[in-house]
Design a protein around this motif. Sequence first.
Motif, PDB file in Angstrom:
ATOM      1  N   THR A 264       3.494 -14.238 -13.364  1.00 30.24           N
ATOM      2  CA  THR A 264       2.088 -15.098 -13.423  1.00 30.24           C
ATOM      3  C   THR A 264       2.476 -16.519 -12.719  1.00 30.24           C
ATOM      4  O   THR A 264       3.498 -16.821 -13.388  1.00 30.24           O
ATOM      5  N   ILE A 265       1.709 -17.015 -12.252  1.00 31.48           N
ATOM      6  CA  ILE A 265       1.883 -18.401 -11.765  1.00 31.48           C
ATOM      7  C   ILE A 265       1.735 -19.290 -12.950  1.00 31.48           C
ATOM      8  O   ILE A 265       2.384 -20.402 -13.308  1.00 31.48           O
ATOM      9  N   ASP A 266       0.901 -18.960 -13.856  1.00 27.73           N
ATOM     10  CA  ASP A 266       0.875 -19.612 -15.178  1.00 27.73           C
ATOM     11  C   ASP A 266       1.815 -19.779 -16.040  1.00 27.73           C
ATOM     12  O   ASP A 266       2.240 -20.821 -16.666  1.00 27.73           O
ATOM     13  N   GLU A 267       2.443 -18.625 -15.999  1.00 25.12           N
ATOM     14  CA  GLU A 267       4.030 -18.597 -16.687  1.00 25.12           C
ATOM     15  C   GLU A 267       5.167 -19.629 -16.166  1.00 25.12           C
ATOM     16  O   GLU A 267       5.739 -20.215 -16.959  1.00 25.12           O
ATOM     17  N   LEU A 268       5.029 -19.411 -14.789  1.00 27.90           N
ATOM     18  CA  LEU A 268       5.824 -20.289 -14.126  1.00 27.90           C
ATOM     19  C   LEU A 268       5.359 -22.043 -14.253  1.00 27.90           C
ATOM     20  O   LEU A 268       6.385 -22.706 -14.499  1.00 27.90           O
ATOM     21  N   LYS A 269       4.153 -22.181 -14.293  1.00 32.05           N
ATOM     22  CA  LYS A 269       3.886 -23.532 -14.728  1.00 32.05           C
ATOM     23  C   LYS A 269       4.105 -24.190 -15.958  1.00 32.05           C
ATOM     24  O   LYS A 269       4.570 -25.258 -16.008  1.00 32.05           O
ATOM     25  N   ASN A 270       3.859 -23.133 -16.907  1.00 33.43           N
ATOM     26  CA  ASN A 270       4.385 -23.460 -18.303  1.00 33.43           C
ATOM     27  C   ASN A 270       6.186 -23.790 -18.481  1.00 33.43           C
ATOM     28  O   ASN A 270       6.222 -24.818 -19.013  1.00 33.43           O
ATOM     29  N   ARG A 271       6.747 -23.000 -17.780  1.00 36.03           N
ATOM     30  CA  ARG A 271       7.951 -23.113 -17.672  1.00 36.03           C
ATOM     31  C   ARG A 271       8.376 -24.384 -17.337  1.00 36.03           C
ATOM     32  O   ARG A 271       9.185 -25.404 -17.725  1.00 36.03           O
TER      33      ARG A 271
END
Length: 412
Positions: A264-271
């Motif tokens: 998900t994009i949220d997971e990438l953003k968090n990373r």
Amino acid sequence: MKKTRFIHAADLHLDSPFQGLSNLPIKLLQEARESTFEALQKLVAYAIKYQVDFVIFAGDLFDGEDRSLKAQSKFKKAMEELQEYGIHCYIIHGNHDHLKGNWVSISWPDNVFFFKAEVDVYKFRKADLTVHLYGYSYPQKTVKDNIAVNYQRIGEADFHIGILHGTADGQEGHDHYAPFSVQQLVEKEFDYWALGHIHKRQVLHENPFVVYSGNFQGRHKKELGDKGIYFVELDHYHSSTLTFLPTSELHWEELTVSIEGIETIDELKNRCELSITEAKKCDRKLFVILRFVGSGPLHNYLTEGVAEFIEVLNWGQEEKEQFAYIVDKKLETIGEWDRQQIKKEQHLLSDIITACDRLLADQEPLVDALAEVFSNQKLKRYLTPFTEEEQKQLLLEAESYILTEFLKERDE
């Protein structure tokens, strides 16, 4: 015991225009353009704190041959502050601020000494200490001769220091000006060589020290990490010390973020945000290059939507005192397909991968393909040649884009 303490700085490039950052928010662009002057103030503070005898500026004090009145005036003010503490300043001109440039002449305080277009010596004296400083200023932008041959010890002094703006054997990434070998300098029997021109700090030799201090403020994405100056202490008992002092107000950092194992994009953003937070742990102002790697389902999204993704990450950064603003990206991800398996198959995609591998094996894979562009006299002045790494990165991005588009059509 005879001892001298001084600062070695080089490649200040005061009033650098910071080209290539025109798309930055105005506030951050202004921060960038003021950063060299803020680094200069840190240099002055260090010189006063460590009570140095003098400061050496090993060329490219100003960014251009038409140095601005603003740059000269701010430097003069800094020199006047050092004069109050009895600190001398010895300056050579390099290829950027050579002596044939056009600028408004201003007067300089008595503690400032500029070398001219021939190797000469200034004599620093304090109590029972004598130091001879030797230097040479570029008469014009291009100096191809080996100037080091003209440096020779003159007279009796406690220490002999050479100041040279040029290219040591084996140095890459800069114009090959005033070339010399390290052994050539060592044989001169000087006590220290203060070098300029190469923007990466390096100790090329010890006893005597032969040193590039590097530039004191990074100005683009190839000048990563801490930049600064050297605090040098020389004595007659060979216990001389070299201490790096950071001066850069802005830091350029390349951060690597993997898309492996996330969907998900949220997971990438968090990373991405975690990586940036870690880089900011010292409360630094950062210009960030995000390097995306790995394989996974987010590859297709990044191929088409990475610009919007970065825009979201940058929201509000320009309002922060200690910002982390993403100025560029490297997309090195691949989709969820087996490159080696595709290469074994007999079809167009296999041919594309084989062609890319063949080009990647070359030292400079795109030289021939881009030769016509870079040989165009009208375009040449606006272009910066790609490094070998950048050429290979472009090839990988092109291959990834083509494979993604073809496989997308096949799956549909």
